[in-house]
Motif scaffolding. Structure first.
Motif, PDB file in Angstrom:
ATOM      1  N   SER A 145       0.794  -1.233   0.000  1.00  0.00           N
ATOM      2  CA  SER A 145       0.000   0.000   0.000  1.00  0.00           C
ATOM      3  C   SER A 145       0.826   1.282   0.000  1.00  0.00           C
ATOM      4  CB  SER A 145      -0.913   0.034   1.216  1.00  0.00           C
ATOM      5  OG  SER A 145      -1.724  -1.102   1.228  1.00  0.00           O
ATOM      6  N   GLY A 146       2.116   1.190   0.350  1.00  0.00           N
ATOM      7  CA  GLY A 146       2.925   2.405   0.380  1.00  0.00           C
ATOM      8  C   GLY A 146       2.563   3.304   1.546  1.00  0.00           C
ATOM      9  N   THR A 147       2.151   2.699   2.647  1.00  0.00           N
ATOM     10  CA  THR A 147       1.760   3.486   3.817  1.00  0.00           C
ATOM     11  C   THR A 147       2.989   4.090   4.487  1.00  0.00           C
ATOM     12  OG1 THR A 147       0.109   1.767   4.131  1.00  0.00           O
ATOM     13  CG2 THR A 147       0.320   3.389   5.893  1.00  0.00           C
ATOM     14  N   THR A 148       4.061   3.310   4.566  1.00  0.00           N
ATOM     15  CA  THR A 148       5.219   3.774   5.326  1.00  0.00           C
ATOM     16  C   THR A 148       6.378   4.195   4.436  1.00  0.00           C
ATOM     17  OG1 THR A 148       5.971   1.500   5.463  1.00  0.00           O
ATOM     18  CG2 THR A 148       4.688   2.325   7.309  1.00  0.00           C
ATOM     19  N   ASP A 382       1.093  -1.883  17.051  1.00  0.00           N
ATOM     20  CA  ASP A 382       1.248  -0.832  16.041  1.00  0.00           C
ATOM     21  C   ASP A 382       2.366  -1.211  15.098  1.00  0.00           C
ATOM     22  OD1 ASP A 382       0.815   1.604  14.701  1.00  0.00           O
ATOM     23  OD2 ASP A 382       0.367   2.581  16.597  1.00  0.00           O
ATOM     24  N   ARG A 383       2.604  -0.334  14.113  1.00  0.00           N
ATOM     25  CA  ARG A 383       3.719  -0.573  13.203  1.00  0.00           C
ATOM     26  C   ARG A 383       4.969   0.041  13.837  1.00  0.00           C
ATOM     27  NH1 ARG A 383       1.186  -0.533   7.463  1.00  0.00           N
ATOM     28  NH2 ARG A 383       3.311  -0.987   6.908  1.00  0.00           N
ATOM     29  N   LEU A 384       6.081  -0.715  13.769  1.00  0.00           N
ATOM     30  CA  LEU A 384       7.326  -0.216  14.354  1.00  0.00           C
ATOM     31  C   LEU A 384       7.675   1.172  13.839  1.00  0.00           C
ATOM     32  CD1 LEU A 384       9.650  -3.324  14.274  1.00  0.00           C
ATOM     33  CD2 LEU A 384       9.352  -1.774  16.207  1.00  0.00           C
ATOM     34  N   GLY A 473      -7.581   0.976   4.339  1.00  0.00           N
ATOM     35  CA  GLY A 473      -8.120   1.453   5.607  1.00  0.00           C
ATOM     36  C   GLY A 473      -7.094   2.067   6.536  1.00  0.00           C
ATOM     37  N   LYS A 474      -5.867   2.244   6.044  1.00  0.00           N
ATOM     38  CA  LYS A 474      -4.847   2.778   6.942  1.00  0.00           C
ATOM     39  C   LYS A 474      -4.840   4.296   6.920  1.00  0.00           C
ATOM     40  CE  LYS A 474      -1.924  -1.148   6.287  1.00  0.00           C
ATOM     41  NZ  LYS A 474      -2.442  -1.722   5.053  1.00  0.00           N
ATOM     42  N   ILE A 475      -4.569   4.858   8.097  1.00  0.00           N
ATOM     43  CA  ILE A 475      -4.476   6.316   8.194  1.00  0.00           C
ATOM     44  C   ILE A 475      -3.236   6.779   7.426  1.00  0.00           C
ATOM     45  CG2 ILE A 475      -4.088   8.225   9.804  1.00  0.00           C
ATOM     46  CD1 ILE A 475      -5.600   6.424  11.894  1.00  0.00           C
TER      47      ILE A 475
HETATM   48  P1  ATP Z   1       4.015  -0.365   2.835  1.00  0.00           P
HETATM   49  O1  ATP Z   1       4.705  -1.615   3.312  1.00  0.00           O
HETATM   50  O2  ATP Z   1       4.304  -0.046   1.416  1.00  0.00           O
HETATM   51  O3  ATP Z   1       4.144   0.797   3.774  1.00  0.00           O
HETATM   52  P2  ATP Z   1       1.547  -1.491   3.788  1.00  0.00           P
HETATM   53  O4  ATP Z   1       2.389  -2.264   4.743  1.00  0.00           O
HETATM   54  O5  ATP Z   1       0.517  -0.582   4.334  1.00  0.00           O
HETATM   55  O6  ATP Z   1       2.438  -0.677   2.773  1.00  0.00           O
HETATM   56  P3  ATP Z   1      -0.141  -3.710   3.184  1.00  0.00           P
HETATM   57  O7  ATP Z   1       0.546  -4.960   2.788  1.00  0.00           O
HETATM   58  O8  ATP Z   1      -1.415  -3.333   2.546  1.00  0.00           O
HETATM   59  O9  ATP Z   1       0.840  -2.533   2.854  1.00  0.00           O
HETATM   60  O10 ATP Z   1      -0.406  -3.694   4.729  1.00  0.00           O
HETATM   61  C1  ATP Z   1       0.122  -4.604   5.667  1.00  0.00           C
HETATM   62  C2  ATP Z   1       0.081  -3.987   7.040  1.00  0.00           C
HETATM   63  O11 ATP Z   1      -1.281  -3.697   7.403  1.00  0.00           O
HETATM   64  C3  ATP Z   1       0.567  -4.869   8.158  1.00  0.00           C
HETATM   65  O12 ATP Z   1       1.967  -4.885   8.234  1.00  0.00           O
HETATM   66  C4  ATP Z   1      -0.089  -4.207   9.373  1.00  0.00           C
HETATM   67  O13 ATP Z   1       0.658  -3.102   9.825  1.00  0.00           O
HETATM   68  C5  ATP Z   1      -1.410  -3.711   8.826  1.00  0.00           C
HETATM   69  N1  ATP Z   1      -2.527  -4.610   9.201  1.00  0.00           N
HETATM   70  C6  ATP Z   1      -3.135  -5.521   8.440  1.00  0.00           C
HETATM   71  N2  ATP Z   1      -4.110  -6.162   9.116  1.00  0.00           N
HETATM   72  C7  ATP Z   1      -4.118  -5.640  10.364  1.00  0.00           C
HETATM   73  C8  ATP Z   1      -4.866  -5.893  11.564  1.00  0.00           C
HETATM   74  N3  ATP Z   1      -5.832  -6.792  11.631  1.00  0.00           N
HETATM   75  N4  ATP Z   1      -4.555  -5.154  12.650  1.00  0.00           N
HETATM   76  C9  ATP Z   1      -3.581  -4.234  12.621  1.00  0.00           C
HETATM   77  N5  ATP Z   1      -2.841  -3.954  11.538  1.00  0.00           N
HETATM   78  C10 ATP Z   1      -3.100  -4.646  10.420  1.00  0.00           C
END
Ligand code: ATP
Length: 488
Positions: A145-148, A382-384, A473-475
């Motif tokens: 998703s390119g969130t981070t 959370d995400r590191l 759905g990520k902020i």
């Molecule tokens: P990028 O790595 O490019 O920043 P992204 O990690 O957002 O993008 P995705 O593969 O869509 O790309 O998202 C995976 C992440 O989504 C997981 O590492 C986690 O942080 C989050 N996630 C997914 N499901 C859940 C959940 N049930 N609860 C909390 N976090 C979740």
């Protein structure tokens, strides 16, 4: 399964003849399973006639459509690689993806209709030399998703996707009905609606994109037992519950699977209170693991609000201290590492990133801070990369967002770091109030302060009309950080 089985053949081995595979929620057009497999064959022949061969990349840039799975399954059946782009991405983002993945052919909306419905593929039918597909060949190249950071191309093999279908089979029943509103370009939807659920013979009602009224009408008309949602959709259903319950008949719904971003215990509790017949099953996964690796299933599991459920039987997990690499015990928080047959082959054209994400023993470092309790339930903290570092402490924005969402006058919330000379960073909140609320900044700060240690207190609040989020759905914290620094 045999070493040369491609994922499309694996999915089609249970043809579910006589049943409806897809329904277009807008036009009402239905696609039976026999028609689906005929379509796959036609498009594959057409692609072959056009010169698409094993290893070539084909891109699909389209909103959700009943033809989307036909295209992806046919590409994978040739041993070619399907890559998906989100049509709402900017032209710049899409051209970056095209430059990275170098597709030989692109499918987009008008072409989709022409090829899959006009019989052109049938006319182009020529004897196709079936090229042998190895299970370790890449089948799909899906972008994270390119969130981070910059979104990365994730190579998923036929073996990964077959293992995913098997995991779905172990957890979900056969031949149910659902509505698909999450973009099929994202792994959560691609791995479910465009592949695994077809193998399970489900009828999938397809909405082009998420729109709440359209989704609720589709539930009332088609009476699915199941929905898959991302957390903001659930939050919107919680906030609008009174009106929704008075306007729509949602009585067919039994389960809602939610994944892609954190979903707090508080929101889950509010949801089940307002929609009392529905069970909320959380699922956790990454593009790098072909989506769901942990999920809830039984009634008892569902009651573990706030958890992401149990690891699937074929998945191994461990919690590792990200600083020392030491494995931590039950209940301790650290980075979640996973080993599973669905773990990607690697990042496309990026050996360095692959080597730093998957170790030599095949463990994938998820970048998520989690703990696993004594019964095996996974809790994502959370995400590191998104932790706020305040006076030497680490603050998880997701924990504060969950607290904020428990307030009856807060409809949505996002917490981000704000730089500070003394503390390094401290947490601030962006808040969407419920309609008619006059909740003030100091009331919000006081509400949080009463429930957390001093270093976790929110020091600033800004009100917004909506919180920016991506399709999973990520902020979009980067956007909020930009907004904040532009105002400093
Ligand atoms: P990028 O790595 O490019 O920043 P992204 O990690 O957002 O993008 P995705 O593969 O869509 O790309 O998202 C995976 C992440 O989504 C997981 O590492 C986690 O942080 C989050 N996630 C997914 N499901 C859940 C959940 N049930 N609860 C909390 N976090 C979740």
């Amino acid at each position: 399964p045999n070493q040369h089985l491609d994922v499309t053949s694996f999915i089609s081995s249970q043809p579910h003849r006589g049943k409806t595979a897809f329904v277009d929620a807008v036009t009402g057009r239905r696609l039976g399973f026999s028609e689906l497999w005929l379509g796959v064959e036609r498009v594959a022949s057409c692609l072959y006639a056009l010169g698409v061969r094993k290893g070539n990349v084909v891109i699909i840039i389209s909103p959700n459509s009943i033809l989307f799975p036909i295209v992806s399954l046919s590409v994978m059946s040739l041993g070619a690689v399907i890559t998906t782009a989100n049509p709402i991405n900017t032209p710049g983002e899409i051209s970056n993806q095209i430059e990275d993945s170098r597709p030989v052919l692109a499918f987009t909306t008008r072409q989709l209709n022409r090829v899959a419905s006009s019989g052109e593929g049938a006319r182009a039918k020529i004897s196709r030399v079936k090229q042998r597909v190895n299970q370790d060949d890449t089948a799909a190249l899906l972008y994270s998703s390119g969130t981070t950071g910059k979104s990365k191309g994730v190579m998923l093999t036929h073996r990964n996707l077959i293992a995913l279908v098997q995991a779905y089979r172990a957890r979900f029943g056969l031949e149910q009905r659902t509505v698909c509103t999450i973009p099929m370009c994202h792994i959560f939807s691609f791995g479910g609606f465009a592949t695994s659920l077809i193998a399970l013979g489900w009828t999938i009602v397809v909405l082009p994109r998420f729109e709440m009224a359209q989704l609720l009408s589709a539930v009332e008309i088609h009476r699915p037992s199941h929905l898959s949602l991302v957390p903001p959709m659930l939050v919107a259903m919680v906030n609008g519950a009174e009106e929704i319950n008075s306007k729509y008949d949602l009585s067919s719904l039994q389960t809602v699977v939610v994944g892609g971003a954190p979903l707090s215990r508080e929101v889950t509790e509010k949801f089940v209170e307002r929609y009392s017949n529905v069970r909320v099953l959380q699922g956790y996964g990454l593009t790098e693991t072909a989506a769901i690796v942990a999920s809830m299933f039984t009634k008892e599991e569902t009651e573990r609000y706030g958890s992401s459920g149990l690891l699937a039987p074929s998945v191994e997990g461990k919690i590792v201290d990200p600083d020392t690499g030491r494995v931590l015990g039950v209940g301790r928080t650290g980075e979640l590492w996973l080993r599973s047959p669905t773990v990607m082959k690697g990042y496309f054209k990026n050996e360095e990133a692959t080597a730093s994400t998957i170790d030599l023993e095949g463990w994938l470092k998820t970048g998520d801070l989690c703990y696993i309790d004594c019964e095996g339930f996974v809790f994502v903290v959370d995400r590191l990369k998104e932790l706020i570092k305040c006076n030497g402490y680490q603050v998880a924005p997701a924990e504060l967002e969950a607290l904020l969402l428990a307030h009856p006058e807060i409809a949505d919330a996002a917490v981000i770091p704000i730089p500070d000379m003394k503390a390094g960073q401290y947490p601030m909140a962006y808040i969407l109030r419920t309609a008619g609320s006059n909740l003030s900044e100091s009331e919000i700060m006081g509400f949080v302060a009463k429930q957390v240690s001093p270093y976790k207190r929110i020091r600033k609040v800004t009100f917004l009309a909506s919180i920016p989020k991506n399709p999973s759905g990520k902020i979009l914290r980067r956007e909020l950080v930009k907004l904040t620094t532009s105002k400093l």
